[in-house]
Design an enzyme around this catalytic site. Structure first.
Site, mmCIF file in Angstrom:
data_model
loop_
_atom_site.group_PDB
_atom_site.id
_atom_site.type_symbol
_atom_site.label_atom_id
_atom_site.label_comp_id
_atom_site.label_asym_id
_atom_site.label_seq_id
_atom_site.Cartn_x
_atom_site.Cartn_y
_atom_site.Cartn_z
ATOM 1 N N LEU A 164 0.856 -1.182 0.000
ATOM 2 C CA LEU A 164 0.000 0.000 0.000
ATOM 3 C C LEU A 164 0.893 1.233 0.000
ATOM 4 C CD1 LEU A 164 -2.686 1.579 0.355
ATOM 5 C CD2 LEU A 164 -2.436 1.233 2.838
ATOM 6 N N ASP A 165 0.711 2.112 -0.992
ATOM 7 C CA ASP A 165 1.491 3.346 -1.119
ATOM 8 C C ASP A 165 0.549 4.522 -0.857
ATOM 9 O OD1 ASP A 165 3.170 5.413 -1.788
ATOM 10 O OD2 ASP A 165 3.674 4.670 -3.786
ATOM 11 N N THR A 189 -3.791 8.881 -3.960
ATOM 12 C CA THR A 189 -3.405 10.287 -3.969
ATOM 13 C C THR A 189 -4.669 11.122 -3.982
ATOM 14 O OG1 THR A 189 -2.235 12.013 -5.202
ATOM 15 C CG2 THR A 189 -3.260 10.276 -6.503
ATOM 16 N N LEU A 190 -4.532 12.397 -3.593
ATOM 17 C CA LEU A 190 -5.648 13.346 -3.687
ATOM 18 C C LEU A 190 -5.460 14.314 -4.840
ATOM 19 C CD1 LEU A 190 -6.339 14.214 0.077
ATOM 20 C CD2 LEU A 190 -7.656 12.713 -1.430
ATOM 21 N N LYS A 192 -5.542 14.963 -8.720
ATOM 22 C CA LYS A 192 -6.020 14.437 -10.006
ATOM 23 C C LYS A 192 -4.925 14.529 -11.072
ATOM 24 C CE LYS A 192 -9.438 13.053 -12.782
ATOM 25 N NZ LYS A 192 -8.810 13.156 -14.114
ATOM 26 N N GLN A 194 -1.655 14.459 -10.642
ATOM 27 C CA GLN A 194 -0.681 13.401 -10.387
ATOM 28 C C GLN A 194 -1.206 12.054 -10.851
ATOM 29 O OE1 GLN A 194 0.262 13.549 -6.163
ATOM 30 N NE2 GLN A 194 2.209 14.560 -6.594
ATOM 31 N N CYS A 358 14.073 26.244 1.140
ATOM 32 C CA CYS A 358 14.045 24.959 1.841
ATOM 33 C C CYS A 358 15.403 24.269 1.783
ATOM 34 C CB CYS A 358 12.967 24.056 1.255
ATOM 35 S SG CYS A 358 11.306 24.460 1.820
#
Length: 394
Positions: A164-165, A189-190, A192, A194, A358
């Protein structure tokens, strides 16, 4: 006003030129390498004691422009702020109870920006997470393949297992695990954008039959103990402190007894999880990762343990992420003209500051990133992990 600034800033001896657009300039040392061009003269009053978010926001809002190497810009901005800033006010820690709609909106804001934009500066597999450098001379592409393999080895993936990823991104890790370790992968994923590109890349690789990617919230995962191993890369930064217990409980429920759970994510420097000081964390929260919250390593381990996961290995990849971000920033800087055709001027300014900032922040130990490996013991407390880590590196 420049004369007054000269009195307060000249002692810093920064290789910086302050220039008013179509007006006078002030060199803070001989041979300045970076120029801050003031487009809004009202900004001058704030430059006598600027926070990092004031500087970043002024650039995003086109109140100033920058000329010079972006990494040097970040260093000078830090020293300028450090040398003049009056101090952080008391920071109020925000704990947002993330719901599905809030998380979907935040993920879409960040990840649905433009696949073509991300492709400009990511590696060919589109890995948008910390690479793993066997040597600083490794290319970005090699470091990302190293990272995929490092995760798969830590998870002791075996042919026929189900992985499970959670937060699968553009599917690079799923493809690596399927190709080289013979596992089947269910990824969620959330984003679309991607998902669409990841499915295309999986089809091109001939892996549609062993990789199933879905647009799904982790809270909607059905059933229990459906997977041999669980991996989550760059995901729990979006979960929020208030939801960490539920998040790790769901991961624990999804893995079989004796199975492994890997959480790879950015962690806070401070144990209370407060954001980076002098406004750097404020800038990221406002412009880059809405509603993002970074737990400290101790918090993450405590929450995993409370949900029945036994932490068996922890590794900091802080220096690796600093170098990864430097690669990303350099790639973007080399493609600014093309990038300007793919995203708005404001978005491009945000991402220039974000990637370089960053990189600087990880290098200075303002934030960290950890891989935390845990096992779900069976009913008798047992598991079959090797007695040493030797197999990871063999």
């Amino acid at each position: 006003m420049l004369t007054q600034l000269s009195d307060s800033l000249s002692k810093l001896q920064l290789p910086l030129r302050l220039a008013i657009s179509n007006g006078p300039s002030l060199d803070l040392s001989p041979n300045p390498a970076v120029t801050l061009e003031i487009l809004d003269p009202r900004l001058l009053a704030e430059l006598s004691h600027p926070s990092l978010d004031i500087l970043g926001e002024a650039y995003v809002d086109r109140r100033l422009d920058i000329q010079g190497p972006i990494m040097m810009v970040m260093e000078i901005a830090d020293k300028l702020s450090l040398g003049t800033f009056k101090g952080d006010p008391g920071i109020t820690l925000e704990r947002t109870a993330h719901d599905k709609a809030l998380d979907a909106e935040a993920i879409s804001y960040h990840y649905d920006l433009s696949n073509d934009f991300y492709q400009l500066w990511l590696d060919p597999e589109m890995a948008y997470s910390c690479g793993y450098f066997h040597s600083p001379s490794d290319s970005l592409a090699q470091a990302q393949l190293n990272k995929f393999d490092h995760l798969c080895r830590k998870l002791r993936l075996k042919p026929g297992e189900r992985l499970l990823d959670v937060g699968c991104g553009w599917g690079g890790l799923a493809r690596h695990a399927a190709r080289h370790y013979g596992v089947s992968v269910y990824g969620i994923t959330l984003s679309k954008a991607q998902l669409d590109l990841a499915r295309d890349m999986n089809a091109e690789a001939g892996l549609e039959g062993v990789i199933d990617l879905q647009l799904q919230d982790y809270r909607d995962l059905p059933g229990q103990e459906n997977f041999d191993k669980v991996v989550s890369v760059g995901m729990f930064e979006h979960v929020g402190h208030a939801n960490l217990a539920a998040y790790f409980r769901i991961l624990q429920q999804q893995v079989r007894p004796g199975g492994l759970v890997m959480n790879h994510g950015i962690t806070a420097r401070h144990t209370d999880g407060r954001p980076v000081g002098r406004g750097a964390g404020t800038f990221i929260g406002r412009y880059v990762f809405p509603h993002g919250e970074l737990p400290h390593l101790a918090t993450a381990i405590a929450e995993m343990s409370e949900q029945g996961l036994e932490v068996v290995d922890v590794e900091s990849l802080r220096r690796h992420y600093a170098l990864t971000l430097e690669h990303w920033s350099n790639n973007l800087e080399a493609s600014l003209e093309e990038a300007s055709k793919l995203v708005s001027d404001k978005a491009l300014r945000i991402w220039r500051i974000y990637l370089a900032g960053c990189a600087y922040g990880f290098r200075k130990n303002w934030i960290n990133i950890h891989q935390i490996l845990a096992v779900k013991p069976d009913s008798q407390g047992g598991h079959d992990l090797p007695w040493t880590r030797a197999d990871i590196y063999s």
